[in-house]
Design a protein around this motif. Structure first.
Motif, short mmCIF file in Angstrom:
data_model
loop_
_atom_site.label_atom_id
_atom_site.label_comp_id
_atom_site.label_asym_id
_atom_site.label_seq_id
_atom_site.Cartn_x
_atom_site.Cartn_y
_atom_site.Cartn_z
N LYS A 19 0.82 -1.22 0.00
CA LYS A 19 0.00 0.00 0.00
C LYS A 19 0.85 1.27 0.00
O LYS A 19 0.39 2.34 -0.39
CB LYS A 19 -0.97 0.00 1.18
N LYS A 20 2.14 1.15 0.39
CA LYS A 20 3.04 2.29 0.37
C LYS A 20 3.76 2.42 -0.96
O LYS A 20 4.00 3.52 -1.44
CB LYS A 20 4.07 2.18 1.50
N ASN A 21 4.12 1.29 -1.53
CA ASN A 21 4.87 1.27 -2.80
C ASN A 21 3.93 0.89 -3.93
O ASN A 21 3.67 -0.28 -4.16
CB ASN A 21 6.02 0.26 -2.72
N GLN A 22 3.47 1.89 -4.66
CA GLN A 22 2.46 1.67 -5.70
C GLN A 22 3.04 1.67 -7.12
O GLN A 22 2.30 1.56 -8.09
CB GLN A 22 1.38 2.77 -5.60
N GLU A 23 4.35 1.77 -7.22
CA GLU A 23 4.98 1.95 -8.54
C GLU A 23 4.71 0.78 -9.49
O GLU A 23 4.59 0.99 -10.71
CB GLU A 23 6.49 2.16 -8.38
N PHE A 24 4.64 -0.44 -8.96
CA PHE A 24 4.44 -1.60 -9.83
C PHE A 24 3.08 -1.52 -10.52
O PHE A 24 2.96 -1.80 -11.72
CB PHE A 24 4.57 -2.88 -9.02
N LYS A 25 2.07 -1.12 -9.78
CA LYS A 25 0.74 -0.95 -10.37
C LYS A 25 0.77 0.13 -11.45
O LYS A 25 0.18 -0.04 -12.54
CB LYS A 25 -0.25 -0.56 -9.27
N ILE A 26 1.47 1.22 -11.18
CA ILE A 26 1.55 2.33 -12.13
C ILE A 26 2.23 1.90 -13.43
O ILE A 26 1.73 2.18 -14.53
CB ILE A 26 2.30 3.53 -11.50
N ILE A 27 3.36 1.21 -13.32
CA ILE A 27 4.10 0.85 -14.54
C ILE A 27 3.33 -0.18 -15.37
O ILE A 27 3.32 -0.12 -16.60
CB ILE A 27 5.53 0.35 -14.21
N LEU A 28 2.64 -1.11 -14.71
CA LEU A 28 1.83 -2.08 -15.46
C LEU A 28 0.71 -1.39 -16.22
O LEU A 28 0.42 -1.73 -17.38
CB LEU A 28 1.25 -3.13 -14.51
N GLU A 29 0.08 -0.42 -15.59
CA GLU A 29 -1.00 0.33 -16.25
C GLU A 29 -0.46 1.14 -17.43
O GLU A 29 -1.10 1.24 -18.48
CB GLU A 29 -1.71 1.23 -15.25
N LYS A 30 0.74 1.72 -17.27
CA LYS A 30 1.34 2.51 -18.35
C LYS A 30 1.72 1.62 -19.54
O LYS A 30 1.59 2.03 -20.69
CB LYS A 30 2.56 3.27 -17.83
N ILE A 31 2.18 0.41 -19.26
CA ILE A 31 2.47 -0.53 -20.35
C ILE A 31 1.17 -0.94 -21.04
O ILE A 31 1.08 -0.98 -22.27
CB ILE A 31 3.22 -1.76 -19.82
N LYS A 32 0.17 -1.20 -20.22
CA LYS A 32 -1.12 -1.66 -20.74
C LYS A 32 -1.78 -0.63 -21.64
O LYS A 32 -2.35 -0.97 -22.70
CB LYS A 32 -2.05 -2.01 -19.57
N ASN A 33 -1.69 0.67 -21.27
CA ASN A 33 -2.35 1.70 -22.08
C ASN A 33 -1.43 2.32 -23.14
O ASN A 33 -1.83 3.27 -23.82
CB ASN A 33 -2.97 2.79 -21.19
N GLY A 34 -0.22 1.78 -23.27
CA GLY A 34 0.67 2.22 -24.33
C GLY A 34 1.55 3.40 -24.02
O GLY A 34 2.32 3.86 -24.88
N GLU A 35 1.51 3.92 -22.79
CA GLU A 35 2.38 5.04 -22.42
C GLU A 35 3.84 4.61 -22.35
O GLU A 35 4.75 5.41 -22.59
CB GLU A 35 1.95 5.62 -21.08
N ILE A 36 4.07 3.36 -21.98
CA ILE A 36 5.42 2.80 -21.99
C ILE A 36 5.44 1.67 -23.01
O ILE A 36 4.70 0.69 -22.88
CB ILE A 36 5.83 2.27 -20.60
N PHE A 37 6.28 1.82 -24.03
CA PHE A 37 6.40 0.78 -25.07
C PHE A 37 7.51 -0.18 -24.69
O PHE A 37 8.56 0.22 -24.18
CB PHE A 37 6.70 1.41 -26.43
N CYS A 38 7.30 -1.46 -24.97
CA CYS A 38 8.37 -2.45 -24.77
C CYS A 38 8.10 -3.67 -25.64
O CYS A 38 6.96 -3.99 -25.96
CB CYS A 38 8.47 -2.86 -23.29
#
Length: 234
Positions: A19-38
């Protein structure tokens, strides 16, 4: 078995999602919506603060992230190198290539280079190997589930991990790296686990420690033959 490392692959390590470290959720969502390409995703271990395939409490708690990873696995090639906080994961991620600790390193090739990937908690000693074997034993974990009335054990583990300071500068890290690379014959060694985000040239080998997404708020991208750290933008 060796795999080919593709240009625009990304490496995500040590997110320690809670609940304190939310970065993993953020990066998965960014990959999913195309903000981060890989082109490929390498999850380098400890991306959850704790989870195992047998843990009813944590699987239910993190089901949304599990679903997001499985959705991404339809369109992306994903490798998950189990860490010391996340293990016995194959049942949770049926379409992902999951590598247990004892199956690491994962071997990759890029042009004439051979690359070894590990979470980083292998090659320790027999005491640690025995400990890992015990805590990853499915029968032991199912037995703990029976004892975990009202999830009091799971909640205690969760609280303890949330309060733990995991971000430290290891002054002896280069010395440790010099010892660790002796376990590898490959040209490039890539590990997570240590949360240092540092790279070294040791003899004829390159050593890369992937940044902790929780500590450095960064991940690593492989582009044009180079490993580059990128900040995760909110």
């Amino acid at each position: 078995m060796r795999f080919i490392l593709k240009d625009e692959a990304i490496f995500i390590a040590d997110s320690h999602y809670n609940k304190k470290n939310q970065e993993f959720k953020i990066i998965l969502e960014k990959i999913k919506n195309g903000e981060i390409f890989c082109s490929q995703i390498f999850l380098m271990g400890d991306n959850f603060d704790f989870i195992s395939g047998e843990s009813r409490y944590f699987v239910k708690k993190y089901q949304n992230l599990i679903d997001n990873i499985n959705t991404l696995s339809i369109s992306h090639e994903i490798f998950y190198l189990e860490g010391n906080h996340d293990y016995n994961l194959q049942t949770l991620f049926p379409n992902i290539r999951v590598l247990k600790r004892e199956k690491q390193p994962l071997l990759l090739e890029y042009e004439d280079k051979k690359i070894a990937l590990s979470h980083g908690d292998n090659f320790i000693n027999w005491h640690y190997n025995l400990y890992c074997k015990i805590i990853r034993n499915s029968y032991f974990l199912y037995f703990l589930n029976l004892l975990d009335i009202n999830f009091f054990i799971s909640k205690k583990i969760e609280k303890s991990l949330e309060n733990k300071n995991i971000c430290h500068n290891l002054t002896y890290f280069e010395e440790l790296v010099n010892k660790r690379v002796k376990n590898y014959s490959e040209d490039i060694v890539i590990e997570g686990h240590y949360h240092q985000a540092k790279s070294y040239k040791i003899g004829n080998k390159d050593y890369i420690n992937i940044p902790s997404l929780a500590c450095q708020k960064s991940f690593t991208r492989f582009k044009n033959g180079k490993f580059l750290n990128e900040k995760l933008e909110d």
